[in-house]
Design a protein around this motif. Sequence first.
Motif, PDB file in Angstrom:
ATOM      1  N   MET A  35       3.384  51.574 -57.496  1.00  0.00           N
ATOM      2  CA  MET A  35       3.863  50.207 -57.434  1.00  0.00           C
ATOM      3  C   MET A  35       5.383  50.198 -57.426  1.00  0.00           C
ATOM      4  O   MET A  35       6.021  50.997 -58.109  1.00  0.00           O
ATOM      5  CB  MET A  35       3.355  49.390 -58.619  1.00  0.00           C
ATOM      6  CG  MET A  35       3.693  47.901 -58.508  1.00  0.00           C
ATOM      7  SD  MET A  35       2.995  46.917 -59.867  1.00  0.00           S
ATOM      8  CE  MET A  35       4.189  47.233 -61.148  1.00  0.00           C
ATOM      9  N   SER A  61       4.918  47.703 -49.155  1.00  0.00           N
ATOM     10  CA  SER A  61       4.196  47.297 -50.363  1.00  0.00           C
ATOM     11  C   SER A  61       3.521  45.954 -50.156  1.00  0.00           C
ATOM     12  O   SER A  61       4.027  45.089 -49.432  1.00  0.00           O
ATOM     13  CB  SER A  61       5.150  47.235 -51.560  1.00  0.00           C
ATOM     14  OG  SER A  61       6.173  46.276 -51.342  1.00  0.00           O
ATOM     15  N   ARG A  66       2.167  46.945 -54.710  1.00  0.00           N
ATOM     16  CA  ARG A  66       1.470  48.237 -54.644  1.00  0.00           C
ATOM     17  C   ARG A  66       1.566  48.838 -53.236  1.00  0.00           C
ATOM     18  O   ARG A  66       1.651  48.124 -52.244  1.00  0.00           O
ATOM     19  CB  ARG A  66       0.016  48.092 -55.068  1.00  0.00           C
ATOM     20  CG  ARG A  66      -0.114  47.580 -56.495  1.00  0.00           C
ATOM     21  CD  ARG A  66      -1.492  47.783 -57.082  1.00  0.00           C
ATOM     22  NE  ARG A  66      -1.512  47.379 -58.491  1.00  0.00           N
ATOM     23  CZ  ARG A  66      -1.113  48.135 -59.488  1.00  0.00           C
ATOM     24  NH1 ARG A  66      -0.685  49.365 -59.248  1.00  0.00           N
ATOM     25  NH2 ARG A  66      -1.145  47.699 -60.736  1.00  0.00           N
ATOM     26  N   PHE A  67       1.506  50.177 -53.174  1.00  0.00           N
ATOM     27  CA  PHE A  67       1.616  50.876 -51.892  1.00  0.00           C
ATOM     28  C   PHE A  67       0.837  52.184 -51.955  1.00  0.00           C
ATOM     29  O   PHE A  67       0.494  52.690 -53.020  1.00  0.00           O
ATOM     30  CB  PHE A  67       3.086  51.189 -51.582  1.00  0.00           C
ATOM     31  CG  PHE A  67       3.674  52.282 -52.443  1.00  0.00           C
ATOM     32  CD1 PHE A  67       3.659  53.608 -52.024  1.00  0.00           C
ATOM     33  CD2 PHE A  67       4.203  51.993 -53.699  1.00  0.00           C
ATOM     34  CE1 PHE A  67       4.167  54.614 -52.831  1.00  0.00           C
ATOM     35  CE2 PHE A  67       4.719  52.988 -54.509  1.00  0.00           C
ATOM     36  CZ  PHE A  67       4.709  54.318 -54.072  1.00  0.00           C
TER      37      PHE A  67
END
Length: 252
Positions: A35, A61, A66-67
């Motif tokens: 994140m 993201s 988040r990613f």
Amino acid sequence: MPRRIIQLSGCIGALFLYLLFFLQHANAQVRVSGMVADADNRSGLPGVTIINKASRSGTISNESGRFSIDAMPGDTLEFSILSYYRKSLTVPTTSMFINVYLTRQIIGLGQVTVVGKDYKRDSLATREEYGKYFNYHKPGAMDVLKTLPSNPITALTYLVPSKARKRKEHFQEQLVYWEKEKYIDNRYNPELVERMTKLSGDELDTFMLRYRPGYQFLQDATDYDLMLFIKESFKHYQQDKTSMPAKKEEQE
């Protein structure tokens, strides 16, 4: 052995080596997730661009910050978003989950003239920086036919499902999506909506989320069309608010 058969054998051999190298490289990569958040309030940052500087692949993201991105231990990931300092991190060997905290850039007000957010300038800067992905063209049948006579190996790779190509296409879609979202935020902004509805705080956020207009509408709408849309939406919002107590009483 005829020359044509020798050339074909060489092409097949080269293609085999390419596929072997590609599969080995793909298997070596891992999925890194985490994140990206504001360093001060620890809230997730949407729309942060994450680039793997080793493979030149990228992602953005999501709404909560988040990613996830493919990388190898030791690769360098670069995180960037407007109004924040860039940050580079090395992918660790012990964990595939990382949290990244970006620090907001502080500009001395005495040194600059404070103006409203210039969406066009920001958009042009983003397209210039990531032009390789914005302008990416997915290879089609015509690309294969044009490339085949001069470079059969390259032409054949167009037909092979490529993980790197899929990442590039996905990143392109994400960049375009966030560019549209920022365009909506630029025109349908809290200052305008608050001035027209007199809402504030959580109620303003609720209204703006519920009646958020689409990108295509705002592309075609004049300023008058947008203000009329907000006015009509606010009328519906007030009607719904008035009818909610009555609905609760009926359910009880």
